[in-house]
Design an enzyme around this catalytic site. Structure first.
Site, mmCIF file in Angstrom:
data_model
loop_
_atom_site.group_PDB
_atom_site.id
_atom_site.type_symbol
_atom_site.label_atom_id
_atom_site.label_comp_id
_atom_site.label_asym_id
_atom_site.label_seq_id
_atom_site.Cartn_x
_atom_site.Cartn_y
_atom_site.Cartn_z
ATOM 1 N N SER A 55 0.843 -1.193 0.000
ATOM 2 C CA SER A 55 0.000 0.000 0.000
ATOM 3 C C SER A 55 0.882 1.249 0.000
ATOM 4 C CB SER A 55 -0.914 -0.008 1.223
ATOM 5 O OG SER A 55 -1.875 -1.042 1.093
ATOM 6 N N GLY A 56 0.230 2.415 -0.088
ATOM 7 C CA GLY A 56 0.973 3.672 -0.115
ATOM 8 C C GLY A 56 1.082 4.257 -1.508
ATOM 9 N N HIS A 57 0.526 3.545 -2.508
ATOM 10 C CA HIS A 57 0.584 4.006 -3.896
ATOM 11 C C HIS A 57 -0.805 4.376 -4.419
ATOM 12 C CE1 HIS A 57 4.607 2.427 -3.726
ATOM 13 N NE2 HIS A 57 4.186 1.182 -3.586
ATOM 14 N N LYS A 105 4.199 -5.885 -10.354
ATOM 15 C CA LYS A 105 5.303 -4.937 -10.469
ATOM 16 C C LYS A 105 6.598 -5.646 -10.056
ATOM 17 C CE LYS A 105 3.644 -1.606 -7.721
ATOM 18 N NZ LYS A 105 2.604 -2.433 -7.074
ATOM 19 N N ASP A 110 6.956 -8.978 -4.251
ATOM 20 C CA ASP A 110 5.765 -9.178 -5.078
ATOM 21 C C ASP A 110 5.947 -10.361 -6.017
ATOM 22 O OD1 ASP A 110 4.440 -6.995 -3.972
ATOM 23 O OD2 ASP A 110 5.054 -5.604 -5.548
ATOM 24 N N HIS A 219 9.032 3.982 -3.775
ATOM 25 C CA HIS A 219 9.135 3.802 -2.326
ATOM 26 C C HIS A 219 10.176 4.747 -1.763
ATOM 27 C CE1 HIS A 219 8.135 -0.060 -4.255
ATOM 28 N NE2 HIS A 219 7.207 -0.092 -3.327
#
Lengths: 333, 333
Positions: A55-57, A105, A110, A219
């Site tokens: 998360s964070g995107h 990605k 991932d 990031h």
């Protein structure tokens, strides 16, 4: 650290819960394990599209769940990959009998977790294809990756492959067009400020008051080099130079130009970048046929942007223009 | 000051030029004087809608030019009202013979300049009505206003009045529904960080590392009070308290809940605020029937948000749901 959050450990759960309330007409939330699915099941079998990552995107990826794009998204903790125990049921939910494409990605966590999930899902009889996105031209390897990072090109892969799935293309065709988008898109980013992961509480890196970082990752991981602040047109030139060196555009080529905000930069500045980027791209003889300008794949509150150029073919244009109805991208419906 | 800009004096012109390139299918740019109009002229006379104000609040207003919303927008310099010499030709461009509604946020400069422009346009035979937006419950008078400030409620006025004009309502009816939206919407904002006007080069105000400002305006002008940073749910309670005290919601009431980002706050945090805001609003017995979450009226790169609650009637819901096709808001088409 000043953020509109409660307990830093609850950031993702609370945010996804609010997202689910706001878009209850489009998505459903599975809270344990956490994943997001389309509200409406397809009337007849179609290829399912699943993506996910740390998360964070936001709005990536859950904001792209809906008609013409993803069938499910799996949000991990902030900047941390989701685990197979969430990816597997999301894959099952996205499967309507025609197989599932994982859009991943290129970050080590991932890749590993989606690979494991794909094996487990395959063992249960779901055919899986994977499109690995690695569009970032800044660095070959980084803190998080072996090989190039997957960044803003992901949004374009999800939109175009999603439209292919929606019109009824089969599993191999959907994966192939997603792969073709990845092969033809290049991205490079810049940071004007750092971002702070909520549970860390301190900025991920340092930039001096007059310093920016060219080639930053989503990031805040290191880019190519730090330079002194300069005008937007100069920064735009620097971002486009390695992209255009690889794409080798020529007269007659058609491109999609995507200026993506990192989360903390005003929309007005993204348009200033877009304005000059069009001039630079079109100086190659290519024409900007489609565009996207806004905050679509972010790094929390980081200030900065990325530029992506996708070399289009006729089918990609048709699929880009096809209807999409998601929380973050909507047209034609 | 680190911003993606070139000459600080050229910020608005360059940004609007980029905006025009990105959305050439929807809008046209008149560069001197600067205003933005819809690409397509109406097939038959319809009421024209014009708004405008200082820049720095993007996507407001130019991002809302298009089918079902504004016919023209007039961007002033950053945080500075546009002058009548731009508002008058924008009004003429928006006029197709059925009169024009000016939607004006309650700031002294905007009020004066739109008033002058309305008189001049009227002298040339264009019937004008004005909807003055003053939804901010934070302070009665501020640096920029006599009476309450006009803030995020403006987006809702523009959408709903725009839909009324699009379906063919006459001049008085369009102004009346715009006025009714304003009368039923209340907004309150919070800043976690300041913003920097490009040609000033230094932040507009100061906040300590652990301090936030409740009741902030969209130019960083003072709010009600500065307090120590606290969790999002507590901030949400503080923003909603004066809104709900005025709206006096009861069981059976339907509302639109709008969580607006100030420009520098991640979307994920806006959803955290939205989540708790739904709980607080619905504790009154009212139901949240419609919502909007995102960056729609910003203050450059300020971190923070505002919450707006609009008490809906059946006609407002119908007009909210009507098709809209603008750079920043799009559905139903």
């Amino acid at each position: 650290m000043k953020k509109l959050i409660n307990d830093p450990q609850e950031v993702v759960d609370e945010s996804v819960a609010g997202f689910g309330l706001a878009h209850a007409d489009l998505v459903s939330i599975n809270s344990d394990p956490l994943f997001v699915t389309r509200k409406e099941r397809p009337a007849k079998p179609k290829v399912g599209l699943v993506s996910g990552g740390g998360s964070g995107h936001e709005p990536l990826h859950a904001g792209f769940v809906g008609l013409g794009m993803l069938d499910a998204a799996v949000p991990g903790p902030v900047f941390t990959s989701p685990t197979p125990d969430a990816i597997i049921p999301a894959t099952q939910a996205a499967d309507s009998g025609a197989g599932v494409v994982h859009i991943v990605k290129n970050y080590t966590g991932d890749v590993l977790n989606f690979e494991t999930a794909a094996e487990m899902a395959a063992a249960e009889g779901i055919e899986i294809r994977t499109v690995l996105v690695n569009d970032d031209v800044a660095v070959e390897d980084s803190l998080y990756t072996a090989g190039r990072r997957g960044v803003a090109g992901t949004v374009l892969v999800e939109k175009i492959a999603g439209a292919a799935a929606e019109r009824g293309d089969d599993l191999d065709a959907v994966a192939a067009v997603g792969q073709r988008v990845n092969d033809n898109v290049r991205t490079m980013g810049v940071a004007l400020s750092a971002c702070t992961v909520p549970h860390a509480g301190v900025p991920s890196f340092e930039l001096a008051d007059d310093e920016i970082e060219i080639g930053i990752g989503i990031h805040g991981e290191p880019g190519r080099h730090k330079i002194a602040m300069e005008p937007a047109d100069g920064i735009t030139d620097r971002l486009l130079e390695p992209i255009l060196a690889e794409l080798k555009l020529a007269a007659g080529d058609k491109v999609l130009l995507f200026v993506n905000g990192m989360g903390g930069t005003p929309l007005s500045e993204l348009y200033i970048v877009y304005r000059h980027a069009v001039q630079v791209v079109e100086a190659t003889g290519a024409t900007v046929e489609r565009n996207l300008v806004g905050n679509y794949i972010t790094a929390l509150e980081m200030q900065g942007c990325s530029i992506s150029v996708l070399k289009l073919d006729a089918e990609m244009i048709e699929l880009w223009d096809a209807p999409v109805n998601t929380p973050a991208l909507r047209w034609g419906v």
